[in-house]
Write an enzyme that holds these catalytic residues in place. Structure first.
Site, PDB file in Angstrom:
ATOM      1  N   SER A  29       9.188  -5.502  -2.783  1.00  0.00           N
ATOM      2  CA  SER A  29      10.207  -5.873  -3.761  1.00  0.00           C
ATOM      3  C   SER A  29      10.854  -4.662  -4.439  1.00  0.00           C
ATOM      4  O   SER A  29      11.876  -4.811  -5.098  1.00  0.00           O
ATOM      5  CB  SER A  29       9.574  -6.780  -4.818  1.00  0.00           C
ATOM      6  OG  SER A  29       8.491  -6.107  -5.437  1.00  0.00           O
ATOM      7  N   LYS A  95      -1.642   0.856  -0.074  1.00  0.00           N
ATOM      8  CA  LYS A  95      -0.520   0.050   0.399  1.00  0.00           C
ATOM      9  C   LYS A  95      -1.061  -1.161   1.160  1.00  0.00           C
ATOM     10  O   LYS A  95      -2.214  -1.196   1.547  1.00  0.00           O
ATOM     11  CB  LYS A  95       0.380   0.878   1.318  1.00  0.00           C
ATOM     12  CG  LYS A  95       1.256   1.850   0.536  1.00  0.00           C
ATOM     13  CD  LYS A  95       2.247   2.590   1.396  1.00  0.00           C
ATOM     14  CE  LYS A  95       3.129   1.748   2.256  1.00  0.00           C
ATOM     15  NZ  LYS A  95       3.873   0.688   1.572  1.00  0.00           N
ATOM     16  N   GLY A  96      -0.179  -2.130   1.354  1.00  0.00           N
ATOM     17  CA  GLY A  96      -0.575  -3.296   2.145  1.00  0.00           C
ATOM     18  C   GLY A  96      -0.594  -4.594   1.361  1.00  0.00           C
ATOM     19  O   GLY A  96      -0.912  -5.644   1.911  1.00  0.00           O
ATOM     20  N   GLY A  97      -0.234  -4.502   0.059  1.00  0.00           N
ATOM     21  CA  GLY A  97      -0.155  -5.731  -0.735  1.00  0.00           C
ATOM     22  C   GLY A  97       0.796  -6.738  -0.088  1.00  0.00           C
ATOM     23  O   GLY A  97       0.582  -7.941  -0.146  1.00  0.00           O
ATOM     24  N   GLU A 104       3.756   0.259   8.430  1.00  0.00           N
ATOM     25  CA  GLU A 104       4.130   1.235   7.389  1.00  0.00           C
ATOM     26  C   GLU A 104       3.432   2.570   7.628  1.00  0.00           C
ATOM     27  O   GLU A 104       4.032   3.632   7.462  1.00  0.00           O
ATOM     28  CB  GLU A 104       3.752   0.698   6.011  1.00  0.00           C
ATOM     29  CG  GLU A 104       4.635  -0.446   5.560  1.00  0.00           C
ATOM     30  CD  GLU A 104       4.201  -1.092   4.255  1.00  0.00           C
ATOM     31  OE1 GLU A 104       5.062  -1.668   3.586  1.00  0.00           O
ATOM     32  OE2 GLU A 104       3.012  -1.032   3.907  1.00  0.00           O
ATOM     33  N   LYS A 122       2.202   1.298 -11.491  1.00  0.00           N
ATOM     34  CA  LYS A 122       1.427   1.579 -10.276  1.00  0.00           C
ATOM     35  C   LYS A 122       0.769   2.962 -10.274  1.00  0.00           C
ATOM     36  O   LYS A 122      -0.028   3.266  -9.399  1.00  0.00           O
ATOM     37  CB  LYS A 122       2.355   1.505  -9.058  1.00  0.00           C
ATOM     38  CG  LYS A 122       3.223   0.240  -8.980  1.00  0.00           C
ATOM     39  CD  LYS A 122       2.649  -0.739  -8.041  1.00  0.00           C
ATOM     40  CE  LYS A 122       3.492  -1.959  -7.797  1.00  0.00           C
ATOM     41  NZ  LYS A 122       4.454  -1.820  -6.743  1.00  0.00           N
TER      42      LYS A 122
HETATM   43  C1  5RP Z   1       3.630  -3.793   1.833  1.00  0.00           C
HETATM   44  C2  5RP Z   1       3.414  -2.701   0.869  1.00  0.00           C
HETATM   45  C3  5RP Z   1       4.340  -2.620  -0.286  1.00  0.00           C
HETATM   46  O1  5RP Z   1       5.038  -1.419  -0.196  1.00  0.00           O
HETATM   47  C4  5RP Z   1       3.568  -2.698  -1.553  1.00  0.00           C
HETATM   48  O2  5RP Z   1       2.839  -3.919  -1.540  1.00  0.00           O
HETATM   49  C5  5RP Z   1       4.453  -2.643  -2.786  1.00  0.00           C
HETATM   50  O3  5RP Z   1       5.273  -3.755  -2.856  1.00  0.00           O
HETATM   51  P1  5RP Z   1       6.129  -4.089  -4.147  1.00  0.00           P
HETATM   52  O4  5RP Z   1       7.183  -3.033  -4.247  1.00  0.00           O
HETATM   53  O5  5RP Z   1       6.677  -5.479  -3.855  1.00  0.00           O
HETATM   54  O6  5RP Z   1       5.194  -4.106  -5.330  1.00  0.00           O
HETATM   55  O7  5RP Z   1       2.550  -1.863   0.999  1.00  0.00           O
HETATM   56  O8  5RP Z   1       2.651  -3.780   2.829  1.00  0.00           O
END
Ligand code: 5RP
Length: 224
Positions: A29, A95-97, A104, A122
């Site tokens: 996002s 990462k990976g949320g 990535e 963050k």
């Molecule tokens: C996806 C990710 C995203 O970059 C991470 O989750 C951050 O997302 P956001 O900007 O929506 O908080 O690693 O796999």
């Protein structure tokens, strides 16, 4: 307010993109704001090729008229812009949320310059408050989960809408609650040794720069 911090960071990163570049397009996002801005710049004549890190990003970029390419077609990627779930002072990341960690990481590894865009929530002294995503193969997943737990975390198979979450690569994700991660490199090596693990959401020494969107502006963190 949070959305505004994400927008500031995301749009700032778009300023780094120049004509002729091959650009890794992250997922999430925050980087969405970079991609939206790039769509606008492409409509105004910017010529780039985007390499998306997920199907979701691919669809967004395509809808904006950004020309897309495949990782196989380029020796390297000039610059990648991506989000992160946590960033520490050494610019190590979780990462990976959003579930896109494998592509990535492959794209980050192929990139000459990796820019991360986050909002100020963050940035942490230590990684680990955010559960560490680990992509695993489906085969024997309960055993892999137990093996992950033997490293000292609480491991949860990721679910979505009551079903097991499946990545773009057809795998599962386990979210591992370790708490404070004091030695991320060591932990990455330990997890990597577990059979069935495909990729780990620890990004160590891969980010060159982090753009932090704050309430009162932008902060740029660079590798010292
Ligand atoms: C996806 C990710 C995203 O970059 C991470 O989750 C951050 O997302 P956001 O900007 O929506 O908080 O690693 O796999």
């Amino acid at each position: 307010m949070i959305e505004e911090m994400k927008r500031k960071a995301g749009e700032k990163a778009a300023e780094y993109i120049k004509d002729g570049m091959v650009v890794g397009l992250g997922t999430g996002s925050t980087v969405k704001y970079t991609i939206l801005k790039l769509g606008e710049m492409v409509r105004n004549g910017l010529e780039i090729v985007g390499v998306p890190t997920s199907r979701r990003t691919e669809e967004l970029a395509r809808s904006l008229g950004i020309k897309l390419g495949d990782l196989n077609d380029y020796d390297s990627i000039d610059i990648t812009v991506d989000g992160a779930d946590e960033v520490d002072e050494k610019l190590n990341l979780i990462k990976g949320g959003g579930g896109a960690l494998l592509r990535e990481k492959m794209i980050a590894y192929a990139s000459k310059y990796e820019v991360i865009v986050v909002d100020e929530r963050k940035v942490k002294e230590f990684l680990g408050e955010f559960p560490l995503p680990v992509e695993i193969v489906k085969f024997g997943y309960r055993r892999t989960l137990r093996n992950l737990e033997s490293l000292g975390c609480r491991a949860e198979l990721r679910m979505k809408d009551g079903e097991i979450y499946i990545t773009d690569n057809g795998n599962y994700i386990v979210d591992c609650k370790f708490g404070k991660i004091e030695e991320p490199e060591k932990l990455e090596r330990e997890i990597d040794r577990i059979p069935g693990v495909v990729e780990i959401g620890l990004f160590i020494n891969l980010a060159n720069e982090v753009i932090v969107g704050k309430k009162d502006g932008i902060e740029i963190m660079r590798k010292s």
